[in-house]
Write a protein that holds these residues in place. Structure first.
Motif, PDB file in Angstrom:
ATOM      1  N   THR A 213       7.237  -3.739  -5.081  1.00  0.00           N
ATOM      2  CA  THR A 213       6.033  -3.036  -4.637  1.00  0.00           C
ATOM      3  C   THR A 213       4.774  -3.893  -4.751  1.00  0.00           C
ATOM      4  OG1 THR A 213       5.869  -2.011  -6.847  1.00  0.00           O
ATOM      5  CG2 THR A 213       6.944  -0.729  -5.123  1.00  0.00           C
TER       6      THR A 213
ATOM      7  N   PHE B  22       2.401  -6.422  -2.835  1.00  0.00           N
ATOM      8  CA  PHE B  22       2.134  -6.748  -1.445  1.00  0.00           C
ATOM      9  C   PHE B  22       0.932  -7.667  -1.325  1.00  0.00           C
ATOM     10  CE2 PHE B  22       3.640  -2.284  -1.597  1.00  0.00           C
ATOM     11  CZ  PHE B  22       4.904  -2.494  -1.050  1.00  0.00           C
TER      12      PHE B  22
ATOM     13  N   PRO C  76       9.807   3.790   1.690  1.00  0.00           N
ATOM     14  CA  PRO C  76       8.521   4.415   2.012  1.00  0.00           C
ATOM     15  C   PRO C  76       8.698   5.875   2.439  1.00  0.00           C
ATOM     16  CG  PRO C  76       8.784   2.314   3.155  1.00  0.00           C
ATOM     17  CD  PRO C  76      10.120   2.691   2.615  1.00  0.00           C
TER      18      PRO C  76
ATOM     19  N   LEU D 123      -0.268  -5.433   3.186  1.00  0.00           N
ATOM     20  CA  LEU D 123      -0.998  -4.172   3.016  1.00  0.00           C
ATOM     21  C   LEU D 123      -1.668  -3.750   4.322  1.00  0.00           C
ATOM     22  CD1 LEU D 123      -2.605  -4.687  -0.503  1.00  0.00           C
ATOM     23  CD2 LEU D 123      -0.882  -2.978   0.120  1.00  0.00           C
TER      24      LEU D 123
ATOM     25  N   LYS E 143      11.214  -8.222  -0.227  1.00  0.00           N
ATOM     26  CA  LYS E 143      10.784  -7.094   0.602  1.00  0.00           C
ATOM     27  C   LYS E 143      11.270  -7.295   2.029  1.00  0.00           C
ATOM     28  CE  LYS E 143       6.429  -7.635  -0.646  1.00  0.00           C
ATOM     29  NZ  LYS E 143       6.478  -8.414  -1.870  1.00  0.00           N
TER      30      LYS E 143
ATOM     31  N   TYR F 223       0.182   1.805  -3.525  1.00  0.00           N
ATOM     32  CA  TYR F 223       0.714   0.523  -3.070  1.00  0.00           C
ATOM     33  C   TYR F 223       0.170  -0.609  -3.942  1.00  0.00           C
ATOM     34  CZ  TYR F 223       2.151   2.777   1.347  1.00  0.00           C
ATOM     35  OH  TYR F 223       2.730   3.568   2.294  1.00  0.00           O
TER      36      TYR F 223
ATOM     37  N   HIS G 156       1.226   7.810   2.503  1.00  0.00           N
ATOM     38  CA  HIS G 156       0.933   6.476   1.970  1.00  0.00           C
ATOM     39  C   HIS G 156       1.488   6.339   0.550  1.00  0.00           C
ATOM     40  CE1 HIS G 156      -1.490   4.729   5.136  1.00  0.00           C
ATOM     41  NE2 HIS G 156      -2.240   5.807   5.205  1.00  0.00           N
ATOM     42  N   SER G 157       2.799   6.374   0.417  1.00  0.00           N
ATOM     43  CA  SER G 157       3.418   6.216  -0.890  1.00  0.00           C
ATOM     44  C   SER G 157       4.900   5.910  -0.714  1.00  0.00           C
ATOM     45  CB  SER G 157       3.234   7.485  -1.748  1.00  0.00           C
ATOM     46  OG  SER G 157       3.902   8.584  -1.153  1.00  0.00           O
ATOM     47  N   MET G 158       5.568   5.702  -1.845  1.00  0.00           N
ATOM     48  CA  MET G 158       6.988   5.385  -1.837  1.00  0.00           C
ATOM     49  C   MET G 158       7.784   6.555  -2.415  1.00  0.00           C
ATOM     50  SD  MET G 158       6.976   2.215  -0.653  1.00  0.00           S
ATOM     51  CE  MET G 158       8.415   1.276  -1.185  1.00  0.00           C
TER      52      MET G 158
ATOM     53  N   ILE H 237       1.155  -2.364   6.581  1.00  0.00           N
ATOM     54  CA  ILE H 237       1.610  -1.055   6.089  1.00  0.00           C
ATOM     55  C   ILE H 237       0.602   0.024   6.476  1.00  0.00           C
ATOM     56  CG2 ILE H 237       2.004   0.330   4.016  1.00  0.00           C
ATOM     57  CD1 ILE H 237       3.133  -2.211   2.707  1.00  0.00           C
ATOM     58  N   LYS H 238      -0.663  -0.243   6.208  1.00  0.00           N
ATOM     59  CA  LYS H 238      -1.703   0.746   6.507  1.00  0.00           C
ATOM     60  C   LYS H 238      -1.715   1.097   7.990  1.00  0.00           C
ATOM     61  CE  LYS H 238      -6.709   1.515   6.475  1.00  0.00           C
ATOM     62  NZ  LYS H 238      -8.036   0.940   6.114  1.00  0.00           N
TER      63      LYS H 238
END
Length: 452
Positions: free
Chosen positions: A166, A168, A144, A173, A439, A128, A198-200, A176-177
């Motif tokens: 991408t 943030f 995601p 962040l 976003k 991220y 935890h990725s795109m 997202i977490k």
């Protein structure tokens, strides 16, 4: 005689209506919080899936609940599966929920068992906010590996767009977490072969009309219920209306159901409601799966009830109690065609006029079968909508009609009564001069909604 109590997890909006409709025969209790309203959503800061399930188990024992269900994508479906497993109740297997919601792993399984319905895909090899790789071929659809509500999903046409998409801030962040980590902790234990969430994910862009296949699985048998047409505002990715029954050729619907059957069997999804979003390209006759959701598409329950007399929420209750949904009685049908109409503004400078109390009373009197929702937002929320989504959804109306022509006529009459433009436009309203997407929003406050 009412059935034993059912625990409903993260139950709000469409599911609240379903539970209220069925409360006499299917009494229920609720647990969870609303991601879209403050201060309820502050609980995201310390949310832990296993701790929540442990507390829910105690609550169930104290209140006499004998089953659990949830149609909440972000947390509810997984928590319901874990609780059902813990209590020995009927439920969707935990690993199947994880396999559906981990979008990269789902693509890998689909590639093995229905490759003809899968686009080219790969994990974005970047953390991220980290540097974007140089080897990506564009355009790409990026999203995601784990998300809900199409958050952070869009087409990027070059490296600069992917880089900007991408980036943030600290708050983003954090959100997202905390949205992904509860899933990640369970997936590391129960589905380690999937890798991190935890990725795109990168996918080849797909063209065609968009549809939604709804169904359920009972004792391993996949049973399709129907297909809903998802109609977009032209030249946008914004929904204009959802129509049932579908105009898609029945042979294509059968092919989509076969793809669903192969995938669901492969991931061990042997019990529960599901919906599969997919594209159909008329020119090539190709079906492409968008994603599998291991729960009901709640917004469509009312449409099936009007046209087929099938109540998806009652099916969810029945499955939770280990009752074959095929044994449920159907309600009297009230329409030959039904739709969920979505009212949007594409101009951030336009002032949306909401109906007065007198207008709403007249609407209710003229359309007693309608469901009506209005989404009133303040200036800051509107600015965020247009920045991230390029439109503002200010209302939804559900109606039925004798056929599609009658349905359109009723929609136009109802819209005029509300002072809104009917969502049957050939083109979207005037767009703002700034049409790029940054976003999509990560955290919305819950809109005001009412129903008739």
């Amino acid at each position: 005689m009412p059935h034993p109590k059912t625990l409903l997890l993260f139950n709000y909006d469409w599911d609240e209506l379903g539970a209220k409709r069925l409360k006499d025969n299917w009494p229920s209790l609720e647990s969870g919080f609303d991601l879209f309203s403050f201060p309820s959503n502050a609980r995201l800061a310390w949310f832990d899936t296993e701790r929540f399930v442990a507390k829910a188990a105690v609550f169930a024992r104290l209140t006499g609940a004998k089953a659990v269900t949830s149609n909440h994508e972000q947390f509810g479906a997984l928590c319901a599966a874990l609780l059902a497993e813990k209590m020995g109740w009927p439920g969707t297997p935990v690993k199947a929920i994880l396999a559906c919601q981990h979008k990269l792993y789902a693509r890998q399984i689909l590639q093995q068992f229905a490759p003809e319905a899968n686009p080219t895909f790969s994990r974005l090899d970047a953390a991220y906010g980290g540097p974007v790789p140089n080897h990506v071929q564009y355009p790409q659809f990026v999203k995601p590996v784990k998300a809900a509500f199409s958050v952070l999903s869009r087409v990027v046409n070059n490296q600069q767009e992917l880089h900007e998409h991408t980036r943030f801030g600290a708050w983003e962040l954090w959100v997202i977490k905390h949205l992904v980590e509860p899933f990640e902790r369970i997936a590391r234990k129960r589905l380690p072969e999937a890798g991190t969430a935890h990725s795109m994910l990168l996918e080849a862009p797909v063209t065609g009309r968009q549809y939604n296949l709804d169904g359920y699985v009972w004792k391993g048998q996949v049973r399709a219920l129907g297909v809903v047409d998802e109609v977009m505002y032209p030249d946008t990715d914004a929904f204009m209306r959802f129509e049932y029954p579908s105009q898609l050729d029945t042979t294509v619907q059968a092919r989509a159901a076969d793809v669903a059957r192969r995938f669901l069997n492969a991931v061990g999804f042997d019990h529960g409601l599901f919906n599969m979003e997919f594209f159909h390209d008329e020119a090539s006759d190709k079906i492409t799966v968008i994603e599998f959701n291991p729960r009901m598409a709640s917004q469509f329950s009312d449409l099936y009830l009007r046209v087929d007399g099938i109540d998806l929420h009652e099916i969810a209750f029945a499955l939770a109690h280990g009752i074959d949904p095929a044994t449920l009685n159907r309600a009297p049908t009230t329409a030959g065609s039904a739709a969920s109409f979505v009212y949007r503004s594409f101009d951030p400078k336009a002032q949306v006029a909401f109906p007065t109390t007198a207008q709403k009373n007249s609407f209710k009197e003229s359309f007693p079968d309608a469901l009506f929702f209005e989404y009133i937002k303040d200036a800051k929320e509107l600015q965020r909508d247009f920045k991230w989504l390029r439109s503002y959804r200010y209302g939804i109306v559900h109606l039925g009609g004798d056929n599609t022509q009658h349905l359109r006529q009723r929609c136009e009459q109802a819209s005029a009564m509300l002072g809104w433009t009917a969502p049957y436009l050939d083109a979207p309203p005037n767009r703002a001069s700034e049409t790029h997407t940054t976003k999509p929003e990560l955290f919305l406050s819950k809109p005001v909604s009412t129903s008739t």
